[in-house]
Design a protein around this motif. Structure first.
Motif, short mmCIF file in Angstrom:
data_model
loop_
_atom_site.label_atom_id
_atom_site.label_comp_id
_atom_site.label_asym_id
_atom_site.label_seq_id
_atom_site.Cartn_x
_atom_site.Cartn_y
_atom_site.Cartn_z
N ALA A 1 42.06 46.35 43.27
CA ALA A 1 41.48 45.39 44.22
C ALA A 1 41.83 43.87 44.07
CB ALA A 1 40.00 45.31 44.17
N GLY A 2 42.64 43.54 42.86
CA GLY A 2 42.89 42.32 42.60
C GLY A 2 41.93 41.01 42.48
N LEU A 3 40.84 41.70 42.11
CA LEU A 3 39.51 40.94 41.87
C LEU A 3 39.23 40.16 40.43
CD1 LEU A 3 37.39 42.85 44.32
CD2 LEU A 3 38.48 40.84 45.06
N THR A 4 38.57 39.18 40.51
CA THR A 4 37.99 38.52 39.17
C THR A 4 36.68 39.08 38.94
OG1 THR A 4 37.30 36.60 40.30
CG2 THR A 4 39.31 36.48 39.41
N GLN A 5 36.11 38.96 37.96
CA GLN A 5 34.53 39.22 37.84
C GLN A 5 33.90 38.44 38.70
OE1 GLN A 5 33.70 38.96 33.58
NE2 GLN A 5 34.32 41.13 33.17
N GLU A 6 34.23 37.25 38.85
CA GLU A 6 33.22 36.29 39.64
C GLU A 6 33.39 36.73 41.13
OE1 GLU A 6 33.89 31.67 40.87
OE2 GLU A 6 33.59 32.04 38.93
N ALA A 7 34.60 37.18 41.57
CA ALA A 7 34.66 37.66 42.96
C ALA A 7 33.89 38.99 43.06
CB ALA A 7 35.89 37.91 43.33
N VAL A 8 33.91 39.84 42.14
CA VAL A 8 33.13 41.00 42.44
C VAL A 8 31.45 40.64 42.23
CG1 VAL A 8 32.42 43.19 41.19
CG2 VAL A 8 34.71 42.53 40.86
N ALA A 9 31.18 39.68 41.41
CA ALA A 9 29.75 39.25 41.37
C ALA A 9 29.43 38.74 42.78
CB ALA A 9 29.58 38.29 40.26
N ASP A 10 30.26 38.06 43.35
CA ASP A 10 29.93 37.22 44.63
C ASP A 10 29.73 38.63 45.61
OD1 ASP A 10 29.79 34.96 46.23
OD2 ASP A 10 31.71 35.71 47.23
N ARG A 11 30.73 39.46 45.66
CA ARG A 11 30.36 40.60 46.60
C ARG A 11 29.34 41.29 46.23
NH1 ARG A 11 36.53 43.07 47.76
NH2 ARG A 11 37.36 41.04 48.46
N MET A 12 28.81 41.58 45.13
CA MET A 12 27.48 42.26 44.69
C MET A 12 26.36 41.52 44.88
SD MET A 12 28.72 44.14 41.34
CE MET A 12 27.17 45.06 40.89
N GLY A 13 26.39 40.07 45.02
CA GLY A 13 25.18 39.32 45.32
C GLY A 13 24.52 39.06 43.62
N THR A 14 25.40 38.84 42.63
CA THR A 14 24.85 38.86 41.23
C THR A 14 25.78 37.98 40.71
OG1 THR A 14 24.14 40.16 39.34
CG2 THR A 14 26.30 40.80 40.35
#
Length: 106
Positions: free
Chosen positions: A50-63
């Protein structure tokens, strides 16, 4: 929204395992966590695709980024189904869990 640029840290798993397997007790502990490592491998592969950072995943998860880091840490945390579903959705995947029959032992 968080920056979506992904810049992976170089890691050679084969070299790591070769060096680590020489340490006393490593193989037993590593083998005991086989399922957890397989899950983490799938999670990291999906995030990389997906080319995502942990921060980007966190943002999408709301965490938080630290919560995503804990999810991706084998053996340190047992993630809930809800968290795994959110993570899968955040990286553009569907969560699928299988029970694979083991060969009969005689």
């Amino acid at each position: 929204m968080a920056d979506l640029k992904y810049d992976p840290v170089p890691h050679n798993q084969k070299d790591f395992l070769e060096k680590a397997s020489k340490r006393r007790g490593f193989c037993e502990v590593y083998d005991a966590l086989e399922t957890e490592y397989a899950l983490v491998h799938e999670m990291l592969s999906a995030r990389t695709r997906a080319g995502l950072t942990q921060e980007a995943v966190a943002d999408r998860m709301g965490t938080t980024k630290s919560a995503v880091s804990r999810l991706e840490g084998a053996g340190r945390h047992a993630p809930s189904m809800a968290s795994l579903k959110k993570y899968a959705a955040a990286v553009g995947c569907t969560l699928k869990i299988e029970f694979i029959p083991q060969p009969m032992k005689r």
